[in-house]
Design a protein around this motif. Structure first.
Motif, short mmCIF file in Angstrom:
data_model
loop_
_atom_site.label_atom_id
_atom_site.label_comp_id
_atom_site.label_asym_id
_atom_site.label_seq_id
_atom_site.Cartn_x
_atom_site.Cartn_y
_atom_site.Cartn_z
N VAL A 192 0.85 -1.19 0.00
CA VAL A 192 0.00 0.00 0.00
C VAL A 192 0.89 1.24 0.00
CG1 VAL A 192 -1.96 -1.10 1.16
CG2 VAL A 192 -0.14 -0.02 2.52
N GLU A 204 1.80 9.84 1.94
CA GLU A 204 1.45 8.60 1.20
C GLU A 204 2.65 7.65 1.14
OE1 GLU A 204 -0.52 9.68 -2.63
OE2 GLU A 204 -0.42 11.69 -1.77
N GLU A 305 -8.43 2.18 5.96
CA GLU A 305 -7.96 2.92 4.77
C GLU A 305 -7.30 1.99 3.75
OE1 GLU A 305 -4.71 5.73 4.95
OE2 GLU A 305 -4.23 5.16 6.99
N GLU A 309 -8.17 1.41 -0.08
CA GLU A 309 -7.12 1.63 -1.11
C GLU A 309 -7.01 0.45 -2.07
OE1 GLU A 309 -3.53 3.45 0.29
OE2 GLU A 309 -2.31 2.44 -1.24
N ARG A 377 -10.73 9.12 2.37
CA ARG A 377 -10.20 8.70 1.07
C ARG A 377 -11.15 9.06 -0.07
NH1 ARG A 377 -5.61 5.66 0.32
NH2 ARG A 377 -4.63 5.07 2.28
N ALA A 390 -5.47 6.62 -5.78
CA ALA A 390 -5.85 5.59 -4.80
C ALA A 390 -5.08 5.74 -3.49
CB ALA A 390 -5.63 4.21 -5.39
N SER A 391 -3.85 6.24 -3.55
CA SER A 391 -3.03 6.31 -2.33
C SER A 391 -3.24 7.60 -1.55
CB SER A 391 -1.54 6.17 -2.70
OG SER A 391 -1.13 7.23 -3.53
N ARG A 393 -4.29 10.42 0.86
CA ARG A 393 -4.84 10.44 2.22
C ARG A 393 -5.16 11.87 2.62
NH1 ARG A 393 -0.54 8.31 6.17
NH2 ARG A 393 -2.17 7.23 7.31
#
Ligand SMILES: [Fe+2]
Length: 415
Positions: A192, A204, A305, A309, A377, A390-391, A393
């Motif tokens: 991740v 991230e 999270e 993700e 997210r 997607a990553s 935060r």
């Protein structure tokens, strides 16, 4: 740690585009609108426009351009947000007291800094550190574009005349979603965090292995109609559903519905003015406490999270973003992992293993906020399309409601 610099278009053009967008977002406002601060979390539009400009002045021009001259020395104090290593700053709750500089003067400040940045990019556009900092400044400005809209919504919501921030916004079509369903997500050890392709914020990183337990994640967002059922079931009066801090907050603040909903649960205040609530659209402007209580009431929980993700990484970031010009969540048929509403996760906003903040003052950007907040997210209907991944935060205190914050459910185990 250098920030990966991979602009898809030439940086001077990107700079012009992002800077112009901020001014365009404020173009339907009067100068009076841009001064008001309706609560300490809200910053005035005029302050946002100036602060993002200060960021370029302080972190790009002053360290890298000896010929740069400030337009006004006082702006360094007024428009520093929270960078103590860069100097003292005006008190955040008093940003709404600044009738001067005027909006015109702030716009002149923007033009002054824009011209200097463009000259620097022309003269030294191959300097990796300058490129990295300009790209960081543009991503910072996009964050403030979203804040500008969420903050002016809160300002306008205080006005009994219920004016629209932007009367020309589109109104999304409404369509009933499928019944709420869950899909099994990946379990075991998975990588991740930022992939290393393109820009990312330091929070991230680093990419690392995370252990995911067997789980299922909701195939869509929770709707207004579903949240209304929760209200009408008496949830705001049932202490069994709430975290202790949530129950205390609900009672102290007399919460009984999402922020901006009218008492009759039929209409809500939006950036387009007062509108009927679309029962099929995702519920929005709920706190972490409300999201958590809803999930408990529904026999589910919020996703972590990393569950979020790993569901999102398989998708292209597409959805209802700022450019859709709805500026409100819309009903949809897809997963809606990206856009519409930021999704509360059950994960505290904490550093990844081996996290190192950026060097120097920019190390204050993210790392010092990694306490007492929850990770959200996916971006929202007022996030710029090219700002999310997607990553990504973001993070808010669990009682925050003025941002575009909504709910996705998850469950333990596999189907
Ligand atoms: Fe900022």
């Amino acid at each position: 740690m250098p920030i990966p610099a991979t602009a898809t278009t030439p940086l001077p053009a990107d700079f012009e585009r992002v800077r112009a967008t901020s001014v365009e977002l404020a173009s339907t406002l009067s100068p009076e609108d841009t001064v008001v601060q309706s609560m300490p979390d809200v910053s005035p539009t005029k302050w946002h426009l100036a602060h993002v400009t200060w960021f370029f002045e302080r972190f790009v021009l002053e360290p890298f351009d000896d010929s740069y001259r400030r337009l006004n020395d006082g702006y360094d104090f007024l428009f520093n947000s929270y960078y103590y290593s860069a100097g003292q700053m005006h008190a955040r709750p008093k940003r709404g007291m600044l009738t001067r500089p005027t909006l015109d003067e702030v716009l002149a400040y923007r033009r002054h800094v824009d011209a200097a940045i463009q000259k620097l990019l022309h003269d030294r556009g191959d300097d990796a550190e300058i490129i990295s900092r300009v790209i960081l400044g543009l991503n910072h400005e996009q964050q403030h574009q979203e804040l500008l809209l969420t903050d002016i919504l809160h300002v306008f919501a205080q006005n009994p005349l219920q004016p629209a921030v932007n009367p020309s916004l589109r109104i999304p079509a409404s369509s009933a979603p499928d019944s709420y369903a869950f899909v099994t997500g990946p379990s075991g050890v998975h990588e991740v965090g930022a992939s290393g392709e393109g820009f990312c914020f330091d929070n991230e990183t680093p990419r690392h292995a995370a252990l995911l337990h067997e789980h299922r994640i909701g195939t869509r967002l929770v709707t207004n109609a579903e949240y209304r059922e929760f209200i009408e079931a008496g949830a705001y009066h049932d202490s069994n559903l709430w975290l202790s801090d949530g129950w205390a907050t609900v009672n102290e603040r007399c919460w009984n519905r999402p922020l901006y909903w009218a008492e009759d649960l039929e209409s809500q205040f939006t950036l387009g003015g007062q509108r009927d609530i679309d029962p099929h659209a995702p519920v929005c402007h709920v706190s972490y406490y409300e999201a958590d209580a809803f999930a408990r009431w529904a026999g589910a929980r919020l996703p972590t999270e990393f569950e979020w993700e790993l569901a999102a990484v398989a998708e292209t970031p597409a959805g209802n973003f700022m450019e859709s010009r709805y500026w409100t969540p819309a009903s949809g048929s897809g997963s809606q992992l990206f856009g519409d509403v930021w999704e509360w996760t059950s994960s505290p906003y904490a550093p990844y293993p081996g996290f190192e903040p950026l060097a120097g003052s920019l190390g204050e950007y993210n790392g010092k906020f990694m306490c007492n907040q929850m990770t959200v997210r996916g971006g929202s209907c007022v996030t710029a399309t090219d700002h999310i991944r997607a990553s990504y935060r973001s993070f808010f205190y669990p009682d925050a409601r003025w941002q575009f914050l909504g709910i996705r459910l998850a469950k333990d185990g596999v189907a």
